[in-house]
Motif scaffolding. Sequence first.
Motif, short mmCIF file in Angstrom:
data_model
loop_
_atom_site.label_atom_id
_atom_site.label_comp_id
_atom_site.label_asym_id
_atom_site.label_seq_id
_atom_site.Cartn_x
_atom_site.Cartn_y
_atom_site.Cartn_z
N LYS A 136 -6.44 2.31 6.44
CA LYS A 136 -6.01 3.63 5.95
C LYS A 136 -4.59 3.58 5.40
O LYS A 136 -4.32 4.15 4.33
CB LYS A 136 -6.10 4.66 7.09
CG LYS A 136 -7.51 5.07 7.44
CD LYS A 136 -7.54 6.07 8.59
CE LYS A 136 -7.00 7.42 8.19
NZ LYS A 136 -7.16 8.43 9.26
N ASP A 137 -3.70 2.91 6.11
CA ASP A 137 -2.31 2.82 5.65
C ASP A 137 -2.24 2.09 4.30
O ASP A 137 -1.49 2.49 3.41
CB ASP A 137 -1.46 2.09 6.68
CG ASP A 137 -1.22 2.91 7.94
OD1 ASP A 137 -1.45 4.14 7.88
OD2 ASP A 137 -0.82 2.34 8.96
N LEU A 138 -3.02 1.02 4.19
CA LEU A 138 -3.02 0.25 2.94
C LEU A 138 -3.54 1.08 1.78
O LEU A 138 -2.94 1.12 0.69
CB LEU A 138 -3.86 -1.02 3.11
CG LEU A 138 -3.97 -1.95 1.89
CD1 LEU A 138 -2.58 -2.49 1.54
CD2 LEU A 138 -4.94 -3.09 2.18
N LEU A 139 -4.66 1.77 1.98
CA LEU A 139 -5.23 2.60 0.93
C LEU A 139 -4.32 3.77 0.59
O LEU A 139 -4.22 4.18 -0.58
CB LEU A 139 -6.62 3.11 1.35
CG LEU A 139 -7.70 2.03 1.51
CD1 LEU A 139 -8.95 2.63 2.12
CD2 LEU A 139 -8.02 1.38 0.17
N GLU A 140 -3.66 4.31 1.59
CA GLU A 140 -2.72 5.42 1.35
C GLU A 140 -1.58 4.96 0.45
O GLU A 140 -1.22 5.65 -0.52
CB GLU A 140 -2.16 5.91 2.69
CG GLU A 140 -1.05 6.94 2.58
CD GLU A 140 -1.55 8.33 2.25
OE1 GLU A 140 -0.80 9.10 1.63
OE2 GLU A 140 -2.70 8.65 2.61
N ARG A 141 -1.02 3.79 0.74
CA ARG A 141 0.13 3.31 -0.03
C ARG A 141 -0.27 2.85 -1.43
O ARG A 141 0.41 3.17 -2.41
CB ARG A 141 0.82 2.14 0.70
CG ARG A 141 1.44 2.50 2.04
CD ARG A 141 2.37 1.41 2.51
NE ARG A 141 1.75 0.09 2.49
CZ ARG A 141 1.09 -0.45 3.50
NH1 ARG A 141 0.94 0.25 4.62
NH2 ARG A 141 0.58 -1.67 3.42
N ARG A 142 -1.36 2.11 -1.53
CA ARG A 142 -1.73 1.50 -2.80
C ARG A 142 -2.46 2.47 -3.74
O ARG A 142 -2.27 2.41 -4.96
CB ARG A 142 -2.64 0.29 -2.57
CG ARG A 142 -2.00 -0.84 -1.78
CD ARG A 142 -0.91 -1.55 -2.59
NE ARG A 142 -0.57 -2.82 -1.96
CZ ARG A 142 0.35 -2.98 -1.03
NH1 ARG A 142 1.04 -1.91 -0.63
NH2 ARG A 142 0.60 -4.16 -0.49
N LEU A 143 -3.30 3.34 -3.19
CA LEU A 143 -4.15 4.18 -4.03
C LEU A 143 -3.74 5.64 -4.01
O LEU A 143 -3.43 6.23 -5.05
CB LEU A 143 -5.62 4.06 -3.59
CG LEU A 143 -6.23 2.66 -3.47
CD1 LEU A 143 -7.70 2.77 -3.11
CD2 LEU A 143 -6.05 1.88 -4.75
#
Length: 428
Positions: free
Chosen positions: A170-177
């Motif tokens: 979730k953190d990765l998708l929040e930051r990248r997308l």
Amino acid sequence: MAQLRFRDFHPDDIDGILHLWEELRATGVEPVYGLSEVLASCQQDHAVVAVLDDVVIGAAVGRAAHAQGWIVFLSTASAHQHQGIGGRMLAALEKRMAPIGLSKLSVLLPDTALRVDAFKNQGFEAKKNLVYFERQIPVQRNELSALRELGGRLMPRGLWDSIGGMQHEKDLLERRLVMPLARPDLAERFGVVPPSAVVLFGPPGTGKTTFARAIASRLEWSFVEVFPSRLASDPAGLAGALRETFTKIADLEHAVVFIDEVEEIAVQRGGEPPSAMQGVTNELLKIIPMFRDQPNRLLVCATNFIRALDTAFLRHGRFDYVIPIGLPDSDARTSIWSRYIPPHVLADIDVDALVSSTDGFSPADIEYAAQKASQGALERALSSDAGVDGAAGPSSSDYLDAVADTRATVSREVADAFLEDIESIARV
């Protein structure tokens, strides 16, 4: 001598309204209602203008909602202020709206508004202790028909927060997308180009589809899922139907487009004679660059078998990120179990034992085991002498028994291959 006149709005007055709008904004005042709303009300609701030598020097625009009227816009050209024109336009507008049976006329003003005398002089009272809230509707009415034709929909709000565990993903998708797409102004300030296309890969049942839907919910964009198996029956053929679908998607203002099991239409090309799917793969490779040229949309492709994808499909320039979505770790499994266990029995359940016994389970596996335990406990209570009223709910043993009877979807070999793919293919 020039004569000041007050009359109803005419379509030829639009340029004058635009000039008044820009002049008002130049003073640092941001109108409450957008320009499109003001122009729509001019033509569909009620509007009067002040005209001097056939030049529009002021406008008052209103609309009615049941018995309450709202002033949508009021402005006087800077060269003609403090002449009572604003008050006279309000009076003319109120007279024009009176026949529809209004009991109240209201106005919302930004806190930077300085020109309030016209309202005070017309008997408007400032109301204290009021807080104004507003929410932008993400999909406009004219988009809904196109969305329905595509089989798309608006995802319920809150899906993002409802995902149990998987915090790293979730953190990765929040930051990248999500962040660059939701805040394009911030992305531009830092030189970040918002993503247009991503691939989510990982073992079956790890939540790739759930994440795609949650991203649409988080952004409040339309969600369109493309089903290659359904398009295959189109008279135009799969390649033609795919092209037509993406042409229709271009009519949407904002959209998350999702293709699950994309390996079905993006297979490795080669071999003699060429397979029938190679034409479809070629078409998809042509569609993606055109899709990327359109703002405010995101293509999310998901696959369980990333090694099966054509090598050209994953190259830089087509997909911004290739993101792994793996099996949940212990913290994620704790969160997932806590979501499926009824709250009134959660304190009596040995969640740690469940987390330990489901190492290697996907979120879908855990959901299946939890539902199996709940169903078994309910059926046992229904058939007992004490009846269902005397039963508290599922117990730890119910859940552990269900786990023991559940076969993990992802084998050790598949899990190991996924870790290898992260090292060799992932791009985050």
